[in-house]
Design a protein around this motif. Sequence first.
Motif, PDB file in Angstrom:
ATOM      1  N   LEU A  79       0.579  -1.085  -0.104  1.00 30.83           N
ATOM      2  CA  LEU A  79       0.062   0.032  -0.006  1.00 30.83           C
ATOM      3  C   LEU A  79       0.798   1.255   0.146  1.00 30.83           C
ATOM      4  O   LEU A  79       1.771   1.373   0.838  1.00 30.83           O
ATOM      5  N   ASP A  80       0.602   2.152  -1.018  1.00 32.17           N
ATOM      6  CA  ASP A  80       1.334   3.458  -1.026  1.00 32.17           C
ATOM      7  C   ASP A  80       0.339   4.706  -0.641  1.00 32.17           C
ATOM      8  O   ASP A  80      -0.581   4.877  -1.238  1.00 32.17           O
ATOM      9  N   VAL A  81       0.540   5.072   0.828  1.00 35.16           N
ATOM     10  CA  VAL A  81      -0.462   5.839   1.458  1.00 35.16           C
ATOM     11  C   VAL A  81       0.051   7.572   1.171  1.00 35.16           C
ATOM     12  O   VAL A  81       1.370   7.565   1.704  1.00 35.16           O
ATOM     13  N   PRO A  82      -0.609   8.346   0.618  1.00 37.82           N
ATOM     14  CA  PRO A  82      -0.181   9.690   0.307  1.00 37.82           C
ATOM     15  C   PRO A  82      -0.407  10.485   1.514  1.00 37.82           C
ATOM     16  O   PRO A  82      -1.185  10.192   2.446  1.00 37.82           O
ATOM     17  N   GLN A  83       0.179  11.615   1.621  1.00 39.83           N
ATOM     18  CA  GLN A  83       0.222  12.491   2.695  1.00 39.83           C
ATOM     19  C   GLN A  83      -1.153  12.875   2.914  1.00 39.83           C
ATOM     20  O   GLN A  83      -2.031  13.208   1.957  1.00 39.83           O
ATOM     21  N   GLY A  84      -1.648  13.041   4.013  1.00 39.33           N
ATOM     22  CA  GLY A  84      -3.129  13.518   4.435  1.00 39.33           C
ATOM     23  C   GLY A  84      -4.068  12.322   4.395  1.00 39.33           C
ATOM     24  O   GLY A  84      -5.028  12.418   4.658  1.00 39.33           O
ATOM     25  N   MET A  85      -3.558  10.989   4.136  1.00 39.29           N
ATOM     26  CA  MET A  85      -4.507  10.029   4.355  1.00 39.29           C
ATOM     27  C   MET A  85      -4.017   9.050   5.283  1.00 39.29           C
ATOM     28  O   MET A  85      -2.823   8.946   5.679  1.00 39.29           O
ATOM     29  N   THR A  86      -5.122   8.503   6.140  1.00 43.02           N
ATOM     30  CA  THR A  86      -4.975   7.270   7.165  1.00 43.02           C
ATOM     31  C   THR A  86      -5.676   6.178   6.728  1.00 43.02           C
ATOM     32  O   THR A  86      -6.835   6.344   6.417  1.00 43.02           O
ATOM     33  N   VAL A  87      -4.984   4.993   6.738  1.00 41.55           N
ATOM     34  CA  VAL A  87      -5.726   3.730   6.411  1.00 41.55           C
ATOM     35  C   VAL A  87      -5.704   2.668   7.505  1.00 41.55           C
ATOM     36  O   VAL A  87      -4.474   2.604   8.097  1.00 41.55           O
ATOM     37  N   GLN A  88      -6.654   1.842   7.665  1.00 43.53           N
ATOM     38  CA  GLN A  88      -6.702   0.865   8.636  1.00 43.53           C
ATOM     39  C   GLN A  88      -7.361  -0.342   8.041  1.00 43.53           C
ATOM     40  O   GLN A  88      -8.351  -0.190   7.493  1.00 43.53           O
ATOM     41  N   LEU A  89      -6.656  -1.533   8.123  1.00 44.67           N
ATOM     42  CA  LEU A  89      -7.661  -2.829   7.577  1.00 44.67           C
ATOM     43  C   LEU A  89      -8.424  -2.948   8.739  1.00 44.67           C
ATOM     44  O   LEU A  89      -8.274  -3.056   9.791  1.00 44.67           O
ATOM     45  N   ASP A  90      -9.620  -3.553   8.191  1.00 45.37           N
ATOM     46  CA  ASP A  90     -10.769  -4.139   8.928  1.00 45.37           C
ATOM     47  C   ASP A  90     -10.514  -5.670   9.423  1.00 45.37           C
ATOM     48  O   ASP A  90     -10.914  -5.907  10.368  1.00 45.37           O
ATOM     49  N   ASP A  91      -9.357  -6.321   8.521  1.00 44.41           N
ATOM     50  CA  ASP A  91      -9.195  -7.683   8.793  1.00 44.41           C
ATOM     51  C   ASP A  91      -7.866  -8.243   8.283  1.00 44.41           C
ATOM     52  O   ASP A  91      -7.315  -7.366   7.388  1.00 44.41           O
ATOM     53  N   ALA A  92      -7.552  -9.311   8.391  1.00 46.00           N
ATOM     54  CA  ALA A  92      -6.206  -9.726   8.086  1.00 46.00           C
ATOM     55  C   ALA A  92      -6.640 -11.100   6.768  1.00 46.00           C
ATOM     56  O   ALA A  92      -5.543 -11.298   6.337  1.00 46.00           O
ATOM     57  N   THR A  93      -7.700 -11.220   6.460  1.00 41.23           N
ATOM     58  CA  THR A  93      -8.133 -12.289   5.666  1.00 41.23           C
ATOM     59  C   THR A  93      -8.220 -11.971   4.175  1.00 41.23           C
ATOM     60  O   THR A  93      -8.904 -11.048   3.995  1.00 41.23           O
ATOM     61  N   VAL A  94      -7.408 -12.568   3.474  1.00 38.32           N
ATOM     62  CA  VAL A  94      -7.434 -12.561   1.842  1.00 38.32           C
ATOM     63  C   VAL A  94      -8.068 -13.864   1.550  1.00 38.32           C
ATOM     64  O   VAL A  94      -7.910 -15.185   2.030  1.00 38.32           O
ATOM     65  N   THR A  95      -8.901 -13.779   0.545  1.00 43.11           N
ATOM     66  CA  THR A  95     -10.029 -14.602  -0.015  1.00 43.11           C
ATOM     67  C   THR A  95      -9.399 -14.949  -1.643  1.00 43.11           C
ATOM     68  O   THR A  95      -9.453 -13.966  -2.453  1.00 43.11           O
TER      69      THR A  95
END
Length: 204
Positions: A79-95
């Motif tokens: 994930l490339d997160v730009p300035q001014g953005m905050t990201v949080q995953l809801d879960d760890a599961t990939v399907t």
Amino acid sequence: MNLRRLGLGALLVPGFLCIGCAPVPVSLYVADATQGKTIYSSCSINKSVPEGIEVDLQGLHAQVKLVQAFSNGYLEVRLDVPQGMTVQLDDATVTIFRGNGRSPLEARYPNISLVDAPGINSFSGSPALAKYMVPVRTQLVGGRSVIGRRVWNNHYWMAARLDTEGARDVSVTLPDLMINGSPARFPALRFHRELFVVLAPFNC
């Protein structure tokens, strides 16, 4: 260099040996290019070999690679997160959904890595690397790094180990996430298995 025709590869074997490389046939997962930007190998001798796809979600860029050759199988996401953005995953599961009525596969990110090569580093258990591994639900804060003329957004890496069992066509669903506090989701990403001949150095 990417040689899809094995016959041509055989003709060029003597030339490859002279430059210290050997042609190796391998099945790779190629992403559906209509869904984003194709990522190619960073290795100069295989620069036309596709490695994954880059997709955009509300200004958040993700690079996704489905790796099954030459290693323990895994899905890698950056994930490339730009300035001014905050990201949080809801879960760890990939399907992973496979065709022909086969049961879907589930795999989990063990952590989020602050350094590259999560397919190795996220599973190493090394005390030296532990400080670069954070919990999956950690808030990922955007920012920008500059070295000389190079500028890039903050990178965060994840990997989930899985074996597609040779499925020809698969669809990858990434975990839901929050972008600046609002729910978001990447589309399911389609991959197709193809045969390539890649050049592998044998003298290093």
